[in-house]
Design a protein around this motif. Structure first.
Motif, mmCIF file in Angstrom:
data_model
loop_
_atom_site.group_PDB
_atom_site.id
_atom_site.type_symbol
_atom_site.label_atom_id
_atom_site.label_comp_id
_atom_site.label_asym_id
_atom_site.label_seq_id
_atom_site.Cartn_x
_atom_site.Cartn_y
_atom_site.Cartn_z
ATOM 1 N N SER A 147 0.998 -1.048 -0.072
ATOM 2 C CA SER A 147 -0.001 0.142 -0.046
ATOM 3 C C SER A 147 0.800 1.216 0.155
ATOM 4 O O SER A 147 0.482 2.319 -0.681
ATOM 5 C CB SER A 147 -0.955 0.046 1.145
ATOM 6 O OG SER A 147 -1.930 -1.032 1.114
ATOM 7 N N ALA A 148 1.929 1.398 0.694
ATOM 8 C CA ALA A 148 2.901 2.246 0.638
ATOM 9 C C ALA A 148 3.555 2.572 -0.748
ATOM 10 O O ALA A 148 3.684 3.643 -1.318
ATOM 11 C CB ALA A 148 3.940 2.109 1.612
ATOM 12 N N PHE A 149 3.477 1.343 -1.504
ATOM 13 C CA PHE A 149 4.226 1.426 -2.914
ATOM 14 C C PHE A 149 3.126 1.954 -3.850
ATOM 15 O O PHE A 149 3.293 2.946 -4.603
ATOM 16 C CB PHE A 149 4.420 0.148 -3.399
ATOM 17 C CG PHE A 149 5.163 -0.040 -4.634
ATOM 18 C CD1 PHE A 149 5.671 1.000 -5.065
ATOM 19 C CD2 PHE A 149 5.089 -1.334 -5.353
ATOM 20 C CE1 PHE A 149 6.549 0.950 -6.673
ATOM 21 C CE2 PHE A 149 5.657 -1.504 -6.553
ATOM 22 C CZ PHE A 149 6.157 -0.307 -7.161
ATOM 23 N N ALA A 150 1.790 1.692 -3.259
ATOM 24 C CA ALA A 150 0.758 2.476 -4.287
ATOM 25 C C ALA A 150 0.784 3.886 -4.011
ATOM 26 O O ALA A 150 0.330 4.677 -5.073
ATOM 27 C CB ALA A 150 -0.682 1.995 -3.613
ATOM 28 N N GLY A 151 1.014 4.418 -2.895
ATOM 29 C CA GLY A 151 1.377 5.983 -2.658
ATOM 30 C C GLY A 151 2.498 6.416 -3.204
ATOM 31 O O GLY A 151 2.308 7.306 -4.029
ATOM 32 N N LEU A 152 3.559 5.524 -3.290
ATOM 33 C CA LEU A 152 4.631 6.057 -4.069
ATOM 34 C C LEU A 152 4.351 6.363 -5.386
ATOM 35 O O LEU A 152 4.832 7.100 -6.138
ATOM 36 C CB LEU A 152 5.814 5.253 -3.848
ATOM 37 C CG LEU A 152 7.129 5.834 -4.530
ATOM 38 C CD1 LEU A 152 7.863 6.992 -4.242
ATOM 39 C CD2 LEU A 152 8.199 4.646 -4.173
ATOM 40 N N LEU A 153 3.606 5.245 -6.196
ATOM 41 C CA LEU A 153 3.485 5.276 -7.552
ATOM 42 C C LEU A 153 2.339 6.472 -7.792
ATOM 43 O O LEU A 153 2.612 7.128 -9.037
ATOM 44 C CB LEU A 153 2.651 3.948 -7.774
ATOM 45 C CG LEU A 153 3.429 2.804 -8.082
ATOM 46 C CD1 LEU A 153 2.434 1.629 -8.040
ATOM 47 C CD2 LEU A 153 4.162 2.781 -9.018
ATOM 48 N N VAL A 154 1.707 6.947 -6.934
ATOM 49 C CA VAL A 154 1.050 8.172 -7.305
ATOM 50 C C VAL A 154 1.848 9.375 -7.353
ATOM 51 O O VAL A 154 1.812 10.345 -8.112
ATOM 52 C CB VAL A 154 -0.114 8.414 -5.957
ATOM 53 C CG1 VAL A 154 -0.657 9.776 -6.117
ATOM 54 C CG2 VAL A 154 -1.338 7.461 -5.885
ATOM 55 N N GLN A 155 2.924 9.542 -6.561
ATOM 56 C CA GLN A 155 3.795 10.287 -6.469
ATOM 57 C C GLN A 155 4.617 10.321 -7.656
ATOM 58 O O GLN A 155 5.027 11.423 -8.364
ATOM 59 C CB GLN A 155 4.759 10.329 -5.027
ATOM 60 C CG GLN A 155 5.678 11.231 -4.970
ATOM 61 C CD GLN A 155 6.283 11.228 -3.502
ATOM 62 O OE1 GLN A 155 5.689 11.215 -2.599
ATOM 63 N NE2 GLN A 155 7.646 10.742 -3.500
ATOM 64 N N LEU A 156 5.083 9.016 -8.028
ATOM 65 C CA LEU A 156 6.049 9.124 -9.152
ATOM 66 C C LEU A 156 5.300 9.457 -10.520
ATOM 67 O O LEU A 156 5.647 9.930 -11.509
ATOM 68 C CB LEU A 156 6.621 7.631 -9.446
ATOM 69 C CG LEU A 156 7.579 7.229 -8.350
ATOM 70 C CD1 LEU A 156 7.788 6.015 -8.483
ATOM 71 C CD2 LEU A 156 8.561 8.048 -8.424
ATOM 72 N N ILE A 157 3.948 8.908 -10.733
ATOM 73 C CA ILE A 157 3.126 9.075 -11.953
ATOM 74 C C ILE A 157 2.813 10.644 -12.074
ATOM 75 O O ILE A 157 2.660 11.433 -13.113
ATOM 76 C CB ILE A 157 2.049 8.280 -11.931
ATOM 77 C CG1 ILE A 157 2.611 6.764 -12.121
ATOM 78 C CG2 ILE A 157 1.133 8.542 -13.078
ATOM 79 C CD1 ILE A 157 1.241 5.814 -11.758
ATOM 80 N N SER A 158 2.310 11.287 -11.014
ATOM 81 C CA SER A 158 1.879 12.719 -11.097
ATOM 82 C C SER A 158 3.016 13.582 -10.989
ATOM 83 O O SER A 158 2.610 14.738 -11.217
ATOM 84 C CB SER A 158 0.851 12.754 -9.814
ATOM 85 O OG SER A 158 1.472 12.808 -8.416
ATOM 86 N N GLY A 159 4.130 13.231 -10.249
ATOM 87 C CA GLY A 159 5.088 14.215 -10.293
ATOM 88 C C GLY A 159 4.987 15.170 -8.956
ATOM 89 O O GLY A 159 5.524 16.085 -8.877
ATOM 90 N N GLU A 160 3.903 14.644 -8.066
ATOM 91 C CA GLU A 160 3.763 15.708 -6.873
ATOM 92 C C GLU A 160 3.794 14.802 -5.726
ATOM 93 O O GLU A 160 3.784 13.597 -5.800
ATOM 94 C CB GLU A 160 2.206 16.329 -7.059
ATOM 95 C CG GLU A 160 1.761 16.720 -8.136
ATOM 96 C CD GLU A 160 0.212 17.147 -8.069
ATOM 97 O OE1 GLU A 160 -0.231 17.853 -7.215
ATOM 98 O OE2 GLU A 160 -0.619 16.734 -9.087
ATOM 99 N N ASP A 161 4.409 15.323 -4.762
ATOM 100 C CA ASP A 161 4.354 14.935 -3.349
ATOM 101 C C ASP A 161 3.178 14.083 -2.994
ATOM 102 O O ASP A 161 2.145 14.674 -3.221
ATOM 103 C CB ASP A 161 4.728 15.919 -2.451
ATOM 104 C CG ASP A 161 4.699 15.379 -0.959
ATOM 105 O OD1 ASP A 161 5.624 14.483 -0.502
ATOM 106 O OD2 ASP A 161 3.691 15.652 0.066
ATOM 107 N N PHE A 162 3.023 12.883 -2.586
ATOM 108 C CA PHE A 162 1.896 12.255 -2.202
ATOM 109 C C PHE A 162 0.750 12.772 -1.200
ATOM 110 O O PHE A 162 -0.475 13.107 -1.493
ATOM 111 C CB PHE A 162 2.163 11.033 -1.605
ATOM 112 C CG PHE A 162 0.765 9.964 -1.155
ATOM 113 C CD1 PHE A 162 -0.027 9.461 -2.329
ATOM 114 C CD2 PHE A 162 0.240 10.027 0.101
ATOM 115 C CE1 PHE A 162 -1.053 8.803 -1.864
ATOM 116 C CE2 PHE A 162 -0.507 9.187 0.325
ATOM 117 C CZ PHE A 162 -1.230 8.654 -0.593
ATOM 118 N N ALA A 163 1.422 13.519 -0.414
ATOM 119 C CA ALA A 163 0.396 14.147 0.694
ATOM 120 C C ALA A 163 0.094 15.247 0.298
ATOM 121 O O ALA A 163 -1.284 15.665 0.345
ATOM 122 C CB ALA A 163 1.636 14.530 1.838
#
Length: 258
Positions: A147-163
């Motif tokens: 699940s943490a990896f899913a959050g990191l993927l959001v960050q990597l794909i969007s180019g934005e900090d997850f939070a």
């Protein structure tokens, strides 16, 4: 809280929020949501899926700058596997414990360093024990690192900090005013203190955080959680399409054994 017709119609709080400073719970008191946080992480990832950023059967390694591969299987890890806890990534708690930060501070280890270090064979936290013996997609294994990896993927794909992306794409559209991934974004005097109850005494544990926070680090109030629930009950608006919510609530691998 009660919800009626997609609206929060009543919300209150009860009990002590912090015994040491004498604060009580009300409807806006943020509590640590623990694994309920995963609902927000999945929502953030599925928002990107709706935008066409990836397919659910795509290899997640296509979005990373580090290798992600099962040590003995050639089957790639897909987004569907990751979201359904069927990725074969397992939690080694001796490692995860290193990522906890106590003392009312946000973690000193970044989400990227934690997850990449866990999955990259050259990473600081890598071990073949970080993977189950089952090939990806063949066994259900509840995975906090997944699940943490899913959050990191959001960050990597969007180019934005997850939070930061969570705030702009989820918290603000729902008007969640007492919700945050970071302790620094909250007034700690208002946050419910976790306690341990032993021998008739409540001992405060201090507020704590962890580097793999998309799996359980969200703090939110009852009223804000009711707003999120009302969005889900109303078909996902304004965060997701109704068809996406239905897909998320349909077992992706109904016949897997845990």
């Amino acid at each position: 809280c009660t919800i009626r017709g997609g609206e929060v119609t009543w919300c209150r709080g009860y009990g002590d929020a912090n015994r040491e400073i004498g604060t009580t719970v009300d409807a806006t008191t943020p509590f640590l949501m623990a694994s309920i946080s995963k609902l927000f992480t999945a929502t953030a990832l599925m928002q990107l899926w709706e935008s066409g950023a990836f397919g659910l059967e795509d290899d997640v390694a296509d979005a990373t700058d580090f290798p992600v591969a099962h040590p003995t299987s050639s089957t790639p890890v897909t987004y569907a596997m990751l979201l359904a806890h069927a990725s074969s990534i397992v939690d080694v708690w001796g490692t995860l414990g290193q990522w906890y930060q106590y003392g009312n501070m946000d973690p000193s280890i970044s989400l990227y360093d934690a997850v990449a270090g866990y999955l990259d064979p050259q990473g600081t936290y890598y071990s073949t024990d970080n993977w189950s013996s089952a090939a990806p997609g063949t066994q259900y294994t509840y995975s906090n690192v997944g699940s943490a990896f899913a959050g990191l993927l959001v960050q990597l794909i969007s180019g934005e900090d997850f939070a930061a992306r969570s705030r702009s794409q989820i918290f603000e559209p729902l008007n969640l005013q007492d919700t945050a991934w970071r302790l620094a974004e909250l007034d700690l005097d208002t946050v419910a203190m976790p306690y341990r109850y032993e021998n008739g005494t409540y001992t405060p544990l201090e507020h704590y955080t962890f580097a793999d926070y998309p799996n359980g680090g969200l703090r939110a109030s009852a009223c804000d959680m009711a707003r999120f629930l009302s969005s889900q009950a109303a078909g996902g608006a304004p965060l997701l399409d109704a068809a996406t919510v239905e897909l998320m609530q349909t077992p992706a691998y109904p016949n897997l054994n845990g």
